[in-house]
Design a protein around this motif. Sequence first.
Motif, PDB file in Angstrom:
ATOM      1  N   PRO A   1      22.272  55.434  20.390  1.00  0.00           N
ATOM      2  CA  PRO A   1      20.841  55.703  20.221  1.00  0.00           C
ATOM      3  C   PRO A   1      20.016  54.748  21.074  1.00  0.00           C
ATOM      4  CG  PRO A   1      21.604  54.421  18.376  1.00  0.00           C
ATOM      5  CD  PRO A   1      22.825  54.696  19.238  1.00  0.00           C
ATOM      6  N   VAL A   2      18.995  55.264  21.723  1.00  0.00           N
ATOM      7  CA  VAL A   2      18.172  54.449  22.605  1.00  0.00           C
ATOM      8  C   VAL A   2      16.696  54.635  22.269  1.00  0.00           C
ATOM      9  CG1 VAL A   2      19.829  54.453  24.496  1.00  0.00           C
ATOM     10  CG2 VAL A   2      18.139  56.277  24.346  1.00  0.00           C
ATOM     11  N   THR A   3      15.898  53.734  22.782  1.00  0.00           N
ATOM     12  CA  THR A   3      14.453  53.810  22.631  1.00  0.00           C
ATOM     13  C   THR A   3      13.805  53.609  23.993  1.00  0.00           C
ATOM     14  OG1 THR A   3      12.553  52.920  21.394  1.00  0.00           O
ATOM     15  CG2 THR A   3      14.213  51.345  22.133  1.00  0.00           C
ATOM     16  N   TYR A   4      12.519  53.933  24.070  1.00  0.00           N
ATOM     17  CA  TYR A   4      11.780  53.784  25.326  1.00  0.00           C
ATOM     18  C   TYR A   4      10.367  53.351  24.983  1.00  0.00           C
ATOM     19  CZ  TYR A   4      10.077  54.838  30.043  1.00  0.00           C
ATOM     20  OH  TYR A   4       9.535  54.740  31.295  1.00  0.00           O
ATOM     21  N   ASP A   5       9.718  52.632  25.906  1.00  0.00           N
ATOM     22  CA  ASP A   5       8.417  52.044  25.621  1.00  0.00           C
ATOM     23  C   ASP A   5       7.272  53.050  25.578  1.00  0.00           C
ATOM     24  OD1 ASP A   5       9.498  49.539  25.374  1.00  0.00           O
ATOM     25  OD2 ASP A   5       9.049  48.919  27.427  1.00  0.00           O
ATOM     26  N   ASN A   6       7.487  54.262  26.065  1.00  0.00           N
ATOM     27  CA  ASN A   6       6.426  55.269  26.085  1.00  0.00           C
ATOM     28  C   ASN A   6       6.819  56.483  25.253  1.00  0.00           C
ATOM     29  OD1 ASN A   6       6.394  53.867  29.030  1.00  0.00           O
ATOM     30  ND2 ASN A   6       4.320  54.258  28.300  1.00  0.00           N
ATOM     31  N   ASP A   7       5.818  57.224  24.811  1.00  0.00           N
ATOM     32  CA  ASP A   7       6.059  58.380  23.958  1.00  0.00           C
ATOM     33  C   ASP A   7       6.754  59.515  24.702  1.00  0.00           C
ATOM     34  OD1 ASP A   7       4.778  57.102  21.878  1.00  0.00           O
ATOM     35  OD2 ASP A   7       2.827  57.968  22.349  1.00  0.00           O
ATOM     36  N   LYS A   8       6.523  59.610  25.987  1.00  0.00           N
ATOM     37  CA  LYS A   8       7.113  60.696  26.765  1.00  0.00           C
ATOM     38  C   LYS A   8       7.241  60.284  28.226  1.00  0.00           C
ATOM     39  CE  LYS A   8       3.462  63.009  25.560  1.00  0.00           C
ATOM     40  NZ  LYS A   8       2.398  64.022  25.311  1.00  0.00           N
ATOM     41  N   ILE A   9       8.036  61.048  28.958  1.00  0.00           N
ATOM     42  CA  ILE A   9       8.198  60.856  30.395  1.00  0.00           C
ATOM     43  C   ILE A   9       7.945  62.199  31.057  1.00  0.00           C
ATOM     44  CG2 ILE A   9       9.734  60.123  32.253  1.00  0.00           C
ATOM     45  CD1 ILE A   9      11.396  58.643  30.134  1.00  0.00           C
ATOM     46  N   VAL A  10       7.077  62.212  32.063  1.00  0.00           N
ATOM     47  CA  VAL A  10       6.723  63.452  32.762  1.00  0.00           C
ATOM     48  C   VAL A  10       7.217  63.349  34.199  1.00  0.00           C
ATOM     49  CG1 VAL A  10       4.840  64.981  33.475  1.00  0.00           C
ATOM     50  CG2 VAL A  10       4.683  63.736  31.299  1.00  0.00           C
ATOM     51  N   VAL A  11       8.047  64.306  34.613  1.00  0.00           N
ATOM     52  CA  VAL A  11       8.587  64.302  35.978  1.00  0.00           C
ATOM     53  C   VAL A  11       8.455  65.690  36.583  1.00  0.00           C
ATOM     54  CG1 VAL A  11      10.213  62.412  35.581  1.00  0.00           C
ATOM     55  CG2 VAL A  11      10.926  64.772  35.142  1.00  0.00           C
ATOM     56  N   ALA A  12       8.462  65.747  37.910  1.00  0.00           N
ATOM     57  CA  ALA A  12       8.505  67.028  38.606  1.00  0.00           C
ATOM     58  C   ALA A  12       9.920  67.594  38.496  1.00  0.00           C
ATOM     59  CB  ALA A  12       8.115  66.841  40.070  1.00  0.00           C
ATOM     60  N   PRO A  13      10.060  68.926  38.549  1.00  0.00           N
ATOM     61  CA  PRO A  13      11.387  69.528  38.394  1.00  0.00           C
ATOM     62  C   PRO A  13      12.408  69.089  39.432  1.00  0.00           C
ATOM     63  CG  PRO A  13       9.678  71.178  38.094  1.00  0.00           C
ATOM     64  CD  PRO A  13       8.986  69.943  38.609  1.00  0.00           C
ATOM     65  N   ASN A  14      11.955  68.657  40.613  1.00  0.00           N
ATOM     66  CA  ASN A  14      12.893  68.329  41.687  1.00  0.00           C
ATOM     67  C   ASN A  14      12.950  66.840  42.004  1.00  0.00           C
ATOM     68  OD1 ASN A  14      10.221  68.429  42.633  1.00  0.00           O
ATOM     69  ND2 ASN A  14      10.903  68.677  44.758  1.00  0.00           N
ATOM     70  N   GLU A  15      12.452  65.993  41.103  1.00  0.00           N
ATOM     71  CA  GLU A  15      12.416  64.573  41.442  1.00  0.00           C
ATOM     72  C   GLU A  15      13.441  63.745  40.674  1.00  0.00           C
ATOM     73  OE1 GLU A  15       9.322  61.710  40.278  1.00  0.00           O
ATOM     74  OE2 GLU A  15       8.386  63.342  39.153  1.00  0.00           O
ATOM     75  N   THR A  16      13.781  62.621  41.273  1.00  0.00           N
ATOM     76  CA  THR A  16      14.651  61.623  40.654  1.00  0.00           C
ATOM     77  C   THR A  16      13.826  60.372  40.402  1.00  0.00           C
ATOM     78  OG1 THR A  16      16.636  62.464  41.759  1.00  0.00           O
ATOM     79  CG2 THR A  16      16.704  60.192  40.984  1.00  0.00           C
ATOM     80  N   SER A  17      13.854  59.864  39.163  1.00  0.00           N
ATOM     81  CA  SER A  17      13.042  58.703  38.805  1.00  0.00           C
ATOM     82  C   SER A  17      13.885  57.660  38.092  1.00  0.00           C
ATOM     83  CB  SER A  17      11.878  59.108  37.884  1.00  0.00           C
ATOM     84  OG  SER A  17      10.928  59.893  38.567  1.00  0.00           O
ATOM     85  N   ALA A  18      13.723  56.404  38.498  1.00  0.00           N
ATOM     86  CA  ALA A  18      14.408  55.305  37.825  1.00  0.00           C
ATOM     87  C   ALA A  18      13.785  55.076  36.458  1.00  0.00           C
ATOM     88  CB  ALA A  18      14.308  54.033  38.667  1.00  0.00           C
ATOM     89  N   VAL A  19      14.615  54.943  35.437  1.00  0.00           N
ATOM     90  CA  VAL A  19      14.152  54.734  34.065  1.00  0.00           C
ATOM     91  C   VAL A  19      15.058  53.702  33.408  1.00  0.00           C
ATOM     92  CG1 VAL A  19      13.832  55.787  31.787  1.00  0.00           C
ATOM     93  CG2 VAL A  19      13.217  57.073  33.836  1.00  0.00           C
ATOM     94  N   THR A  20      14.472  52.800  32.640  1.00  0.00           N
ATOM     95  CA  THR A  20      15.247  51.828  31.876  1.00  0.00           C
ATOM     96  C   THR A  20      15.009  52.039  30.388  1.00  0.00           C
ATOM     97  OG1 THR A  20      15.180  50.170  33.648  1.00  0.00           O
ATOM     98  CG2 THR A  20      15.664  49.380  31.425  1.00  0.00           C
TER      99      THR A  20
END
Length: 226
Positions: free
Chosen positions: A63-82
């Motif tokens: 189980p993990v947690t994240y500092d924001n309520d949601k993450i919004v990305v474009a359908p074709n993008e790659t984004s670094a997330v911790t």
Amino acid sequence: MLKFRKWQTGTVLALTLGMTSTSLAPFAIGNAAAAPLFPSQQYPSTQPVQSGQVRIPRGTVLPVTYDNDKIVVAPNETSAVTLKIARNVRTSSGALLIPAGSQVEGELRPSQGGTQFFAKTLVLTNGDRLSIDASSNVVTRRETIQKGASTGSILTGAAIGAGAAAIISGITGNRRISVGKVLIGSGVGALGQFLLKRGSADVLVVNPQTDLSLTLNSSLTVNAVY
């Protein structure tokens, strides 16, 4: 300004680990007395490792947690997330395997028409770095960005991927989405430019609390702290 709110998961899981001997012993995530446990799950047999280490088997869900309520990305993008480990991972005897707050470095990548998180590195709270092979389910939840439409409900409490930020800014004229408020990544490219000309585009919306539990794709060997 975008609002950033933290949340915590409250789920407690019980799973089975291979210990340093040939026997198997259960381990728990969090305080087993605090919440009911899921039924035990079966995993492939494990092999002993050197003294003081435990091999967490493939198929274990972290189980993990994240500092924001949601993450919004474009359908074709790659984004670094911790992400962060939400609860201490312990054996039933109390040995600590993965401390709560340990970081899971990885990225959201396009996958099967949606986006999927792939973990690369587990950074323990003592600074140790371990390679980790884990992934989330594919997320296909979409929101359509249109000219003249309010994006408040989408952006509130969100971390925005660079590609999604470019789409939202280009279509709505919202220039308040600055580089300091978006994730590091890429992927808008020619497809993004095409969508901007149409005056509308879809973005993918990830809810970390429900979408980003991580399943180990291969076993993970860690030092046990007794």
